[in-house]
Enzyme design. Structure first.
Site, PDB file in Angstrom:
ATOM      1  N   GLY A  34      32.653  51.906 -76.395  1.00 29.86           N
ATOM      2  CA  GLY A  34      31.507  51.745 -75.643  1.00 29.86           C
ATOM      3  C   GLY A  34      29.874  51.816 -76.255  1.00 29.86           C
ATOM      4  N   HIS A  35      29.859  52.649 -77.274  1.00 30.58           N
ATOM      5  CA  HIS A  35      28.610  52.725 -78.024  1.00 30.58           C
ATOM      6  C   HIS A  35      28.288  51.398 -78.987  1.00 30.58           C
ATOM      7  CE1 HIS A  35      29.577  57.211 -78.045  1.00 30.58           C
ATOM      8  NE2 HIS A  35      28.345  57.117 -77.549  1.00 30.58           N
ATOM      9  N   ASP A 148      26.698  56.050 -67.572  1.00 31.51           N
ATOM     10  CA  ASP A 148      25.723  57.048 -67.325  1.00 31.51           C
ATOM     11  C   ASP A 148      24.719  56.427 -66.177  1.00 31.51           C
ATOM     12  OD1 ASP A 148      26.706  59.408 -69.134  1.00 31.51           O
ATOM     13  OD2 ASP A 148      26.811  57.580 -70.289  1.00 31.51           O
ATOM     14  N   GLN A 151      21.524  58.391 -65.411  1.00 31.68           N
ATOM     15  CA  GLN A 151      20.693  58.664 -66.702  1.00 31.68           C
ATOM     16  C   GLN A 151      19.921  57.253 -66.873  1.00 31.68           C
ATOM     17  OE1 GLN A 151      22.192  60.147 -70.684  1.00 31.68           O
ATOM     18  NE2 GLN A 151      22.244  58.132 -71.193  1.00 31.68           N
ATOM     19  N   VAL A 174      32.564  50.293 -70.862  1.00 35.09           N
ATOM     20  CA  VAL A 174      33.571  49.757 -71.485  1.00 35.09           C
ATOM     21  C   VAL A 174      34.690  50.723 -71.144  1.00 35.09           C
ATOM     22  CG1 VAL A 174      34.676  49.344 -73.863  1.00 35.09           C
ATOM     23  CG2 VAL A 174      32.117  48.791 -73.238  1.00 35.09           C
ATOM     24  N   SER A 183      34.661  57.562 -73.519  1.00 36.29           N
ATOM     25  CA  SER A 183      33.722  58.802 -73.456  1.00 36.29           C
ATOM     26  C   SER A 183      34.058  59.557 -74.876  1.00 36.29           C
ATOM     27  CB  SER A 183      33.703  59.555 -72.251  1.00 36.29           C
ATOM     28  OG  SER A 183      33.180  60.788 -72.414  1.00 36.29           O
ATOM     29  N   SER A 184      33.063  59.994 -75.417  1.00 35.28           N
ATOM     30  CA  SER A 184      33.305  61.052 -76.566  1.00 35.28           C
ATOM     31  C   SER A 184      34.254  62.176 -76.075  1.00 35.28           C
ATOM     32  CB  SER A 184      32.325  61.394 -77.307  1.00 35.28           C
ATOM     33  OG  SER A 184      31.370  60.644 -77.424  1.00 35.28           O
ATOM     34  N   ARG A 185      33.912  62.488 -74.762  1.00 34.60           N
ATOM     35  CA  ARG A 185      34.762  63.767 -74.225  1.00 34.60           C
ATOM     36  C   ARG A 185      36.076  63.615 -73.593  1.00 34.60           C
ATOM     37  NH1 ARG A 185      29.314  64.990 -71.918  1.00 34.60           N
ATOM     38  NH2 ARG A 185      28.593  66.854 -72.843  1.00 34.60           N
TER      39      ARG A 185
END
Ligand code: AMP
Length: 280
Positions: A34-35, A148, A151, A174, A183-185
């Site tokens: 995603g990043h 997000d 955001q 993504v 997600s990192s989470r």
């Protein structure tokens, strides 16, 4: 790729290419595709690409996961080099919030519902750090993810209200092959929770299908999602919203402006969010 933790160095690199365009991708690290999609878009549209990694303490409540937030700088650096980033800015807390720091950026109405209701200080922390990063990096374009969604609305409002001289670009979410938004989470999820987590996107997709088939009643769409999430015993719903995509006011009917359908769901202590847009 230049890697710098210094504001003065970041500013110098920017000043050395004053007439050229800069794309900027702010992140909290522990990168995923995603990043990287944001980086690719920035790479395609700008002469230079900067990314930042900073786990911003201001956007975490005392009860949240600041100290356990996943980190892997070495892997992040490799991914950013591969994706063609020119400058990675990695400031630390002391540099971003030195003793005596006392200014924060508060975006009012659009920060308040949804994530703002569940995490009351979150968007003030986000707006403050992003304002600082924009002032340091001075990008031509800044790239954020639709995952997000609120955001992006908060930051768009901030850019407009505070006259930041840049274009804010929102890129699609993504997803993993099973629909789970990256997600990192997601790294916090146990194998059982990871197996259950695609229920967010399944629920949102049901609302999307119903909308495509003509359903316009927001309560019905919310209920569809709620029922879908309730089928998953490991999932605990925080909120499900069918809201105006600009103001985030909850809707009774989905009109010509469409809707943002968004949800936050707990799996144990891990809180995941996702959303889809209804309309075009
Ligand atoms: P984070 O590191 O979680 O603060 O995210 C940094 C940026 O990446 C934000 O603009 C996010 O919206 C974006 N992002 C995170 N996950 C995704 C995803 N699955 N797809 C697209 N963008 C994402």
């Amino acid at each position: 790729m230049h890697i710098t933790a210094e504001i003065t160095m970041m500013r110098q690199l920017r000043a050395d290419s004053a007439g050229q365009t800069w794309g900027f991708v702010p992140t909290m690290g522990y990168l995923h595709q995603g990043h990287i999609a944001l980086v690719h878009r920035a790479r395609a549209e700008n002469d230079w690409v900067a990314a930042s990694i900073f786990v911003n303490p201001l956007q975490f409540a005392p009860t949240e996961d600041l100290s356990s937030y996943p980190r892997n700088l070495q892997r992040d650096v490799e991914m950013l080099v591969d994706a063609g980033v020119d400058v990675l800015f990695t400031p630390n807390d002391a540099l971003m919030y030195p003793p005596g720091f006392q200014t924060q950026v508060m975006v009012t109405a659009v920060s308040q519902p949804l994530e703002g209701a569940s995490r009351p200080t979150h968007f003030q922390g986000v707006a403050t750090v992003v304002a600082k990063l924009f002032n340091i990096v001075q990008p031509t374009r800044a790239y954020f993810g639709q995952k997000d969604a609120q955001q992006t609305l908060v930051l768009r409002q901030m850019v407009r209200d505070l006259n930041f001289n840049l274009e804010l670009i929102v890129c699609p979410t993504v997803r993993e092959a099973d629909g789970l938004a990256m997600s990192s989470r997601n790294a916090y999820l146990s194998p059982e929770q990871r197996h259950a987590a695609p229920v967010l996107y399944r629920a949102l997709s049901q609302a999307q299908t119903a909308y495509t088939q003509g359903e316009r009643n927001a309560a019905t769409l919310r209920q569809l999602c709620q029922h879908a999430i309730a089928t998953e015993p490991l999932a605990r719903l925080d909120y499900i919203s069918v809201a105006d995509p600009s103001s985030l006011a909850e809707l009774e009917q989905v009109g010509p402006a469409g809707a943002l359908v968004s949800t936050a769901v707990y799996f144990g202590k891990t809180r995941l969010i996702d959303n889809v847009i209804l309309g075009d």
